[in-house]
Design an enzyme around this catalytic site. Structure first.
Site, mmCIF file in Angstrom:
data_model
loop_
_atom_site.group_PDB
_atom_site.id
_atom_site.type_symbol
_atom_site.label_atom_id
_atom_site.label_comp_id
_atom_site.label_asym_id
_atom_site.label_seq_id
_atom_site.Cartn_x
_atom_site.Cartn_y
_atom_site.Cartn_z
ATOM 1 N N LYS A 14 0.829 -1.219 0.000
ATOM 2 C CA LYS A 14 0.000 0.000 0.000
ATOM 3 C C LYS A 14 0.860 1.264 0.000
ATOM 4 O O LYS A 14 0.619 2.176 -0.764
ATOM 5 C CB LYS A 14 -0.882 0.079 1.263
ATOM 6 N N ARG A 54 -9.099 1.310 9.307
ATOM 7 C CA ARG A 54 -8.630 -0.028 9.674
ATOM 8 C C ARG A 54 -9.626 -0.762 10.567
ATOM 9 O O ARG A 54 -9.368 -1.884 10.960
ATOM 10 C CB ARG A 54 -7.321 0.115 10.435
ATOM 11 N N ARG A 73 12.484 -5.815 5.046
ATOM 12 C CA ARG A 73 12.462 -4.502 4.395
ATOM 13 C C ARG A 73 13.181 -3.411 5.190
ATOM 14 O O ARG A 73 13.296 -3.481 6.417
ATOM 15 C CB ARG A 73 11.030 -4.082 4.052
ATOM 16 N N ARG A 76 11.928 -0.482 10.465
ATOM 17 C CA ARG A 76 10.874 -0.148 11.424
ATOM 18 C C ARG A 76 10.930 -1.065 12.638
ATOM 19 O O ARG A 76 11.122 -2.270 12.511
ATOM 20 C CB ARG A 76 9.502 -0.277 10.756
ATOM 21 N N ARG A 109 0.424 -8.158 13.840
ATOM 22 C CA ARG A 109 -0.222 -7.187 12.947
ATOM 23 C C ARG A 109 -1.118 -7.895 11.932
ATOM 24 O O ARG A 109 -2.196 -7.411 11.586
ATOM 25 C CB ARG A 109 0.842 -6.355 12.221
HETATM 26 P P1 AMP Z 1 1.361 0.998 9.068
HETATM 27 O O1 AMP Z 1 2.529 1.870 8.790
HETATM 28 O O2 AMP Z 1 0.145 1.332 8.261
HETATM 29 O O3 AMP Z 1 1.712 -0.478 8.987
HETATM 30 O O4 AMP Z 1 0.945 1.284 10.593
HETATM 31 C C1 AMP Z 1 1.851 1.044 11.650
HETATM 32 C C2 AMP Z 1 1.100 0.961 12.956
HETATM 33 O O5 AMP Z 1 0.442 2.212 13.208
HETATM 34 C C3 AMP Z 1 -0.010 -0.080 13.019
HETATM 35 O O6 AMP Z 1 0.474 -1.369 13.352
HETATM 36 C C4 AMP Z 1 -0.907 0.503 14.105
HETATM 37 O O7 AMP Z 1 -0.367 0.289 15.399
HETATM 38 C C5 AMP Z 1 -0.822 1.992 13.827
HETATM 39 N N1 AMP Z 1 -1.880 2.439 12.875
HETATM 40 C C6 AMP Z 1 -1.695 2.936 11.633
HETATM 41 N N2 AMP Z 1 -2.867 3.248 11.067
HETATM 42 C C7 AMP Z 1 -3.817 2.941 11.976
HETATM 43 C C8 AMP Z 1 -5.241 3.016 11.970
HETATM 44 N N3 AMP Z 1 -5.925 3.476 10.911
HETATM 45 N N4 AMP Z 1 -5.898 2.599 13.092
HETATM 46 C C9 AMP Z 1 -5.223 2.161 14.172
HETATM 47 N N5 AMP Z 1 -3.898 2.043 14.235
HETATM 48 C C10 AMP Z 1 -3.187 2.426 13.146
#
Ligand code: AMP
Length: 213
Positions: free
Chosen positions: A13, A88, A127, A160, A171
């Protein structure tokens, strides 16, 4: 053009949203990026989000809904935006519907990038990203010419904190339990499309552009 990119962690994404943002000249709104920036800056949102992010759980709906409500009101979103990693949960999707209606806006496309769970674990745990330009690398599929250094600029590569196997598996579980139901929220609206994220990055991008026109 207002677009939602969906899909499990590691489906691509973020990478695809960056490319769409460049091609269509609309901003990528990544809640993950915004939350990581808040954690790094030590803001009150960052402090509230940190523990959930470290464990691979979700940050509370009120925090992310607040972030997005503020962000889509900014001037650069006037001609469209790409939501990457939001909504989400079904509650977030419902809150998004409300804030769009209030502003006389609508979502034009919801695109779900699908991928195989085991492949996602391999993808994510290998990554790394350039800390300056954001270019993505992978320990197996896309090694930099010099270990730890970006090929495109002078940046160093970072990993990360939540890209370790245990957190990644959490996750993915959270995705299947809380985020997959969001697909049902959009599936019947006539704007929902699926793309196979196991294909090469360029091919996924071409298919996205074919949908967006
Ligand atoms: P991502 O970079 O999209 O993988 O997000 C990293 C982390 O941020 C996730 O594992 C969640 O802990 C938090 N996070 C990101 N977007 C959301 C969302 N829309 N709702 C809740 N937690 C989020």
């Amino acid at each position: 053009m207002n677009l939602i990119l969906m899909g499990p962690p590691g489906a691509g994404k973020g990478t695809q949203a960056r490319r769409i943002a460049e091609r269509y000249n609309i901003p990528q709104l990544s809640t993950g990026d915004m939350l990581r920036a808040a954690v790094k800056a030590g803001t009150s949102v960052g402090l509230r989000a940190k523990a959930a992010m470290e464990s691979g759980g979700l940050v509370t709906d009120d925090i992310v809904v607040g972030i997005i409500a503020d962000r889509i009101g900014e001037a650069d979103c006037a001609h469209g935006f790409i939501l990457d990693g939001f909504p989400r949960t079904v509650a977030q999707a419902t809150a998004l519907d409300g804030m769009l209606t209030e502003r006389g806006l609508k979502i034009d496309h919801v695109i779900d990038i699908t991928a195989d769970t085991e492949a996602l674990v391999t993808r994510i745990t290998g990554r790394s990203t350039c800390s300056l330009c954001g270019e993505g690398y992978h320990a197996v599929y896309k090694k930099p010419a010099v270990a730890g250094e970006c090929d495109k600029c002078d940046g160093t590569l970072t990993t990360r904190a939540d890209d370790n196997e245990e957190t990644v598996r959490n996750r993915l579980t959270v995705y299947h339990q809380q985020t997959a139901p969001v697909i049902e929220h959009y599936r019947n609206g006539g704007k929902f499309k699926t793309i196979d994220g196991m294909e090469a990055m360029d091919s996924v991008f071409e298919k996205l552009c074919a949908i967006l026109g």
